[in-house]
Structures are given as structure tokens and as C-alpha cells.
Write a protein that holds these residues in place. Structure first.
Motif, mmCIF file in Angstrom:
data_model
loop_
_atom_site.group_PDB
_atom_site.id
_atom_site.type_symbol
_atom_site.label_atom_id
_atom_site.label_comp_id
_atom_site.label_asym_id
_atom_site.label_seq_id
_atom_site.Cartn_x
_atom_site.Cartn_y
_atom_site.Cartn_z
ATOM 1 N N SER A 34 7.209 9.555 7.844
ATOM 2 C CA SER A 34 6.200 10.620 7.862
ATOM 3 C C SER A 34 5.515 10.696 9.220
ATOM 4 N N GLN A 72 11.794 7.613 3.809
ATOM 5 C CA GLN A 72 11.081 8.717 4.462
ATOM 6 C C GLN A 72 10.241 8.220 5.631
ATOM 7 N N SER A 113 3.216 10.498 -6.680
ATOM 8 C CA SER A 113 1.777 10.572 -6.433
ATOM 9 C C SER A 113 1.375 10.257 -4.997
ATOM 10 N N HIS A 114 2.338 9.859 -4.154
ATOM 11 C CA HIS A 114 2.043 9.535 -2.757
ATOM 12 C C HIS A 114 3.019 10.292 -1.864
ATOM 13 N N GLU A 115 2.537 11.312 -1.174
ATOM 14 C CA GLU A 115 3.412 12.187 -0.397
ATOM 15 C C GLU A 115 4.010 11.519 0.834
ATOM 16 N N THR A 116 3.472 10.380 1.229
ATOM 17 C CA THR A 116 4.036 9.681 2.385
ATOM 18 C C THR A 116 5.120 8.681 1.986
#
Length: 218
Positions: A22, A20, A188-191
Motif C-alpha cells: 500500500s 499487497q 476490515s483493513h484496506e491496507t
């Protein structure tokens, strides 16, 4: 923030990372997702690669510079490679910060590893911007994770030490465990993304592996 994992055995190096990319604001808050299919592991040669995380722009420039320098060399050893990587990342990182006054998320980190061109042995080092890109060696058998999932490295290392015969002789099991660690971090970490990419660097070949957000090979 990218999660990258590296594992140095006696005869191969395995790198894994989420895919991903971001988009963050100046304070490091998530604004959006640019892509979920980004390869963050970059071959420098047929047997050496860099897995990078943090701010992408200076990393990309540094890696391009390193490739050009290495392409112009007929031969080089690990110590020369470490010096080149430290210098190029330092130069590009400082230039980037100078152009982004007020930026509050400035972390840049990477793993360098593969098979030494001269000794033919596996090697792996980590570098961090907050340590002036000084190389930190991880000899066999060692697992290291950087980014949001760094705390997973100790768990994985304990598992490696307790079940060495499974990890050393079952690559599929090993990659599944690494992928699971990154996917758990993504919860737990959206990035951090849940899809993963792996590069397995051996003495005789290099293999790619992709796993989706369910941990299945694609």
C-alpha cells in the motif's frame, strides 16, 4: 498494514503473509495500492527466512545487509543470527526515521525462523520497532500473527490445540486456515490484501504456496 502469520512446529516453520503493498501518506492514510503481488517473506538462506511488515524501505535495506553478512560467514548459530538481525534492523530503522521527520506511521515488525544450521531444530522469533527489536521466542507449538490481523493468532492457537492431529498431519488444511484468517482481516483493513503467499521451511526442503483472494491455490 501487512498481516504476517508464523507457525513453529517441532520440525518445520510456516510463514504466511498478504501480498499487497500500500501507498500511505505521512499520517498513515491509504493513498493507493502499489502492487498486489509482493512477496513479503524473504529467504536469508536455504533454511531460514524473514517475514516483514510495516514500513518497507528500512526492512528491505536491513534484509539486504543481513544476507551479505550471512553470505560472508562459514557458520553461525541462532544467537548470532538474532544479534545480526536486531542490529541491522535498528540501524536502518533509525536512519529511515531521521530522513522522514514528521512521519506518523513508523511501525516495523518481522518474524525470523527456520531450521537452525547447527542444531537442525525449528525456531521462530518476533521483533518489533516499538520494542527496540528485542527478539521474542515462540517455541513449538506456537502461532503468532503480526500487523492488522494479530488478534487472529489466539483463535488459530486455540484451534491448533483443539485439533492437533488435523493441523499436524494436514498441511493443506493448515494453510487454508491461515489464508482464511488473512482474507478475513482484509475485509476490515484496506491496507491488508486478500491474496496470500506461504513459505514452508522443512529440514529437507522448502515449499512455496500462493492462494488467490478466494483462498484457492494458484
Amino acid at each position: 498494514m501487512t498481516t504476517i502469520i508464523g507457525y513453529n512446529t517441532h520440525n518445520q516453520v510456516i510463514f504466511g503473509a498478504d501480498m499487497q503493498r500500500s501507498i500511505l501518506d505521512f499520517n498513515g492514510n491509504l493513498k493507493g495500492i502499489e502492487s498486489t503481488s509482493v512477496k513479503k517473506i524473504h529467504p536469508l538462506s536455504d533454511k531460514i527466512a524473514i517475514a516483514s511488515g510495516g514500513i518497507a524501505e528500512p526492512a528491505s535495506s536491513a534484509i539486504d545487509n543481513i544476507k551479505k553478512i550471512l553470505d560472508a560467514k562459514e557458520e553461525y548459530d541462532v544467537s548470532t543470527l538474532l544479534e545480526i538481525c536486531k542490529d541491522q534492523f535498528s540501524i536502518e530503522y533509525k536512519a529511515f526515521l531521521a530522513s522522514k521527520v514528521g512521519l506518523n506511521h513508523t511501525t516495523l515488525y518481522f518474524l525470523l525462523g527456520g531450521i537452525c544450521p547447527t542444531s537442525k531444530k525449528a525456531f521462530m522469533y518476533s521483533f518489533r520497532s516499538d520494542q527496540d527489536f528485542e527478539p521474542n521466542e515462540y517455541p513449538p507449538i506456537n502461532v503468532v500473527a503480526m500487523g492488522d490481523g494479530f488478534y487472529k493468532s489466539e483463535t488459530l492457537k486455540l484451534e491448533l490445540e483443539s485439533k492437533p492431529e488435523i493441523f499436524h498431519h494436514n498441511k493443506s488444511y493448515l494453510l487454508n486456515e491461515f489464508s482464511k484468517a488473512i482474507r478475513e482481516t482484509a475485509i476490515s483493513h484496506e491496507t491488508t490484501g486478500s491474496e496470500t503467499y506461504f513459505l514452508v521451511i522443512k529440514k529437507d526442503n522448502v515449499e512455496e504456496r500462493f492462494k488467490n483472494n478466494e483462498g484457492k491455490t494458484i
